[in-house]
Design an enzyme around this catalytic site. Structure first.
Site, PDB file in Angstrom:
ATOM      1  N   TYR A 466      -1.946  -3.591  -2.429  1.00  0.00           N
ATOM      2  CA  TYR A 466      -3.381  -3.263  -2.290  1.00  0.00           C
ATOM      3  C   TYR A 466      -4.303  -4.430  -2.648  1.00  0.00           C
ATOM      4  O   TYR A 466      -5.399  -4.228  -3.159  1.00  0.00           O
ATOM      5  CB  TYR A 466      -3.761  -2.034  -3.136  1.00  0.00           C
ATOM      6  CG  TYR A 466      -2.754  -0.934  -3.126  1.00  0.00           C
ATOM      7  CD1 TYR A 466      -2.489  -0.216  -1.950  1.00  0.00           C
ATOM      8  CD2 TYR A 466      -2.027  -0.607  -4.259  1.00  0.00           C
ATOM      9  CE1 TYR A 466      -1.558   0.794  -1.922  1.00  0.00           C
ATOM     10  CE2 TYR A 466      -1.081   0.404  -4.244  1.00  0.00           C
ATOM     11  CZ  TYR A 466      -0.849   1.104  -3.070  1.00  0.00           C
ATOM     12  OH  TYR A 466       0.090   2.098  -3.046  1.00  0.00           O
ATOM     13  N   HIS A 467      -3.890  -5.664  -2.347  1.00  0.00           N
ATOM     14  CA  HIS A 467      -4.676  -6.834  -2.719  1.00  0.00           C
ATOM     15  C   HIS A 467      -4.989  -7.733  -1.521  1.00  0.00           C
ATOM     16  O   HIS A 467      -4.795  -8.952  -1.586  1.00  0.00           O
ATOM     17  CB  HIS A 467      -3.932  -7.654  -3.779  1.00  0.00           C
ATOM     18  CG  HIS A 467      -3.641  -6.909  -5.041  1.00  0.00           C
ATOM     19  ND1 HIS A 467      -2.587  -7.227  -5.880  1.00  0.00           N
ATOM     20  CD2 HIS A 467      -4.273  -5.846  -5.614  1.00  0.00           C
ATOM     21  CE1 HIS A 467      -2.584  -6.392  -6.913  1.00  0.00           C
ATOM     22  NE2 HIS A 467      -3.593  -5.545  -6.768  1.00  0.00           N
ATOM     23  N   PRO A 468      -5.490  -7.197  -0.405  1.00  0.00           N
ATOM     24  CA  PRO A 468      -5.817  -8.070   0.728  1.00  0.00           C
ATOM     25  C   PRO A 468      -6.903  -9.062   0.362  1.00  0.00           C
ATOM     26  O   PRO A 468      -7.844  -8.743  -0.373  1.00  0.00           O
ATOM     27  CB  PRO A 468      -6.277  -7.083   1.806  1.00  0.00           C
ATOM     28  CG  PRO A 468      -6.710  -5.858   1.069  1.00  0.00           C
ATOM     29  CD  PRO A 468      -5.820  -5.785  -0.130  1.00  0.00           C
TER      30      PRO A 468
END
Length: 529
Positions: A466-468
């Site tokens: 969840y770290h784009p």
């Protein structure tokens, strides 16, 4: 309807809330537009229940195109869609990354972003419950604390990792990131401290702040090539425009910000032309270089029914709820991802793998728990070389983007993740965990599992952390999207302030760095840096 403000912010996530707070507190008139609803959900406030928000109206579930490098699977990437954005639905880990991350930014053409420049910003923002000294702040607005609950499986993992020879670390933001231990979180008194709670809530009733929720931004309005405002549609179907007398700032995240840029005619000319969007400025780097932490799980079954499975049902859920409401203690104060660690898998002296350990087995973010008692250890690649791309599906703002993560398309990422899986499997077989674990469910029970079997498991289960980031890169070269003061190159009065500006993904969870970026952006705007 057209209204005028000094500054307009597109997106009320971690960056947008932080920036709005700084601007309003200096007397600026600010409009902040958020696609999702308000954050008035008990499941957001209670740390342990964030998974119940994912998949609701308060989250986006972006779905990638089929990814050849992970067997043609499409990959879901959940993101926040409420006040507070990701900080309202994440696991609350307070991790800054490594000093070398920021020195690398500086050396890549971002002067002023080295570790010596960003550390004072982290410190002034932080209000740490336990830690102080030259690495930590104790008087800032952002609470950081040790969660009040530690699950037996989290404790066993930390002991087992030490039995495997890995050092204990009581501060992953201290002098040394490497080691195993428990994460500090953005919590206080047993409650989540999202960016909305910390930075927006204190402004309630301030006439200089206007917050619009349930509103889809359709593009930046431009006059003579300069940003002049935003257009957005509210839930009643009405179209609105707002004028910014000073600047427009995009804070919608690394998937939505490039979308807004391209919808506004700022992006790769060939792509925009193909969709019939007039090209205002050809910017090939918009939507390029998508980076994200890729992980894969090691699943293990427990000997006894001690995992989190079923704790949210029936009388157990009632007991946990009462304990939380009366005393702010117990299981619901857990951030679930209580423990983990950082590992130097390639031996170069710099951690390249991070673990997130869960006392439950999760099939995926959108499908929930596996219906068997167990735990999972999730190694992820901290500085992936693989890259993805964000593109528009059409010129309609309501259509989802098309994107690829590129996960594991670079063989070095797969090799690192394989090394991380082997570390996890070794830790799983230490006495502290063997006392609680019956067997490894997957990749497999055999201790000497061949690499091919582990790689097959990785390709089948690789997932986002969840770290784009990185899709509107900062730099001082002609291909950078924003300059080191976060101004969009060639487009006056427009800035970008979110994870999309990161030239390289940092070595850890991204919420704290994004808040730091937003606070620095406020400095740039207000002339204090």
């Amino acid at each position: 309807m057209n209204a005028a403000y000094d500054y307009i912010i597109a997106g009320a996530g971690s960056a947008g809330c932080t920036l709005a707070n700084r601007l309003v507190n200096t007397g600026q008139r600010v409009l902040i537009v958020e696609a999702g609803p308000a954050d008035n959900s008990r499941f957001i406030d209670m740390p342990a229940t964030f998974a119940k928000v994912i998949g609701t109206a308060r989250s986006w579930i972006y779905e990638s195109d089929p990814e050849p490098s992970v067997g043609g699977r499409w990959l879901p990437v959940p993101q926040g869609r409420t006040l507070g954005g990701g900080s309202s639905i994440n696991a609350m880990l307070y991790v800054r990354g490594q000093p070398q991350d920021y020195d690398d930014w500086r050396d890549l053409g971002c002067p002023g972003w080295g570790w010596d420049e960003v550390l004072p910003v982290f410190r002034r923002l932080e209000r740490n419950e336990r830690l102080a000294g030259d690495r930590h702040g104790t008087t800032g607005p952002l609470p950081v604390s040790d969660p009040r609950h530690r699950h037996p499986l989290s404790l066993a993992y930390v002991r087992a990792a030490q039995q495997a020879g890995y050092p204990f670390n009581d501060d992953f933001n201290g002098d040394r990131q490497e080691g195993v231990g428990f994460y500090q979180t953005t919590t206080a008194n047993g409650e989540r401290q999202s960016a909305a709670k910390v930075f927006l809530k204190p402004l309630a009733g301030n006439a200089n702040l206007t917050v619009v929720t349930d509103a889809l931004v359709t593009g930046v309005t431009l006059e003579n090539g300069a940003a002049s405002g935003l257009a957005y549609t509210t839930s009643d179907g009405q179209t609105h425009t707002a004028t910014a007398e000073a600047e427009v700032i995009l804070t919608s995240g690394a998937l939505a910000t490039p979308k807004l840029m391209m919808l506004s005619g700022l992006g790769p000319a060939e792509h925009l032309t193909a969709l019939g969007i007039p090209v205002i400025r050809d910017m090939p780097a918009v939507g390029r270089d998508l980076q994200d932490h890729v992980a894969a799980p090691v699943y293990a079954l427990t000997r006894q029914p001690i995992s989190l499975l079923g704790e949210d049902r029936g009388l157990r859920a009632l007991r946990h709820g009462l304990q939380y409401l009366m005393f702010r203690t117990g299981l619901l104060t857990s951030n679930v991802v209580e423990s983990g660690g950082f590992f130097d898998a390639d031996g170069d002296g710099r951690p390249d793998i991070q673990f997130h350990v869960l006392p439950v087995m999760i099939e995926s973010a959108e499908h929930g728990s596996i219906e068997r008692h167990g735990m999972e250890i999730n190694p992820c690649v901290l500085r992936p070389k693989s890259r993805g791309t964000v593109r528009l599906r059409s010129r309609d703002a309501a259509d989802p983007i098309r994107f690829t993560t590129g996960f594991l398309s670079d063989p070095d990422d797969l090799a690192l993740l394989l090394a991380g899986m082997k570390i996890a499997r070794t830790i799983l077989r230490q006495p502290a965990l063997q006392a609680m674990v019956a067997e490894e469910l997957s990749p497999g029970a055999a201790a000497d599992l061949p690499d091919q079997a582990i790689v097959g498991h990785i390709l089948e289960h690789a997932k986002t952390v969840y770290h784009p980031s990185g899709t509107c890169r900062m730099g001082n070269d002609n291909s950078a999207v924003v300059d080191p003061r976060l101004r969009v190159r060639g487009v006056p009065r427009l800035r970008i302030c979110d994870a999309s500006v990161m030239p390289r993904l940092i070595s850890g969870n991204t919420n704290a760095p994004v808040i730091m970026i937003a606070d620095r952006c406020a400095d740039f705007i207000l002339g204090s840096a």
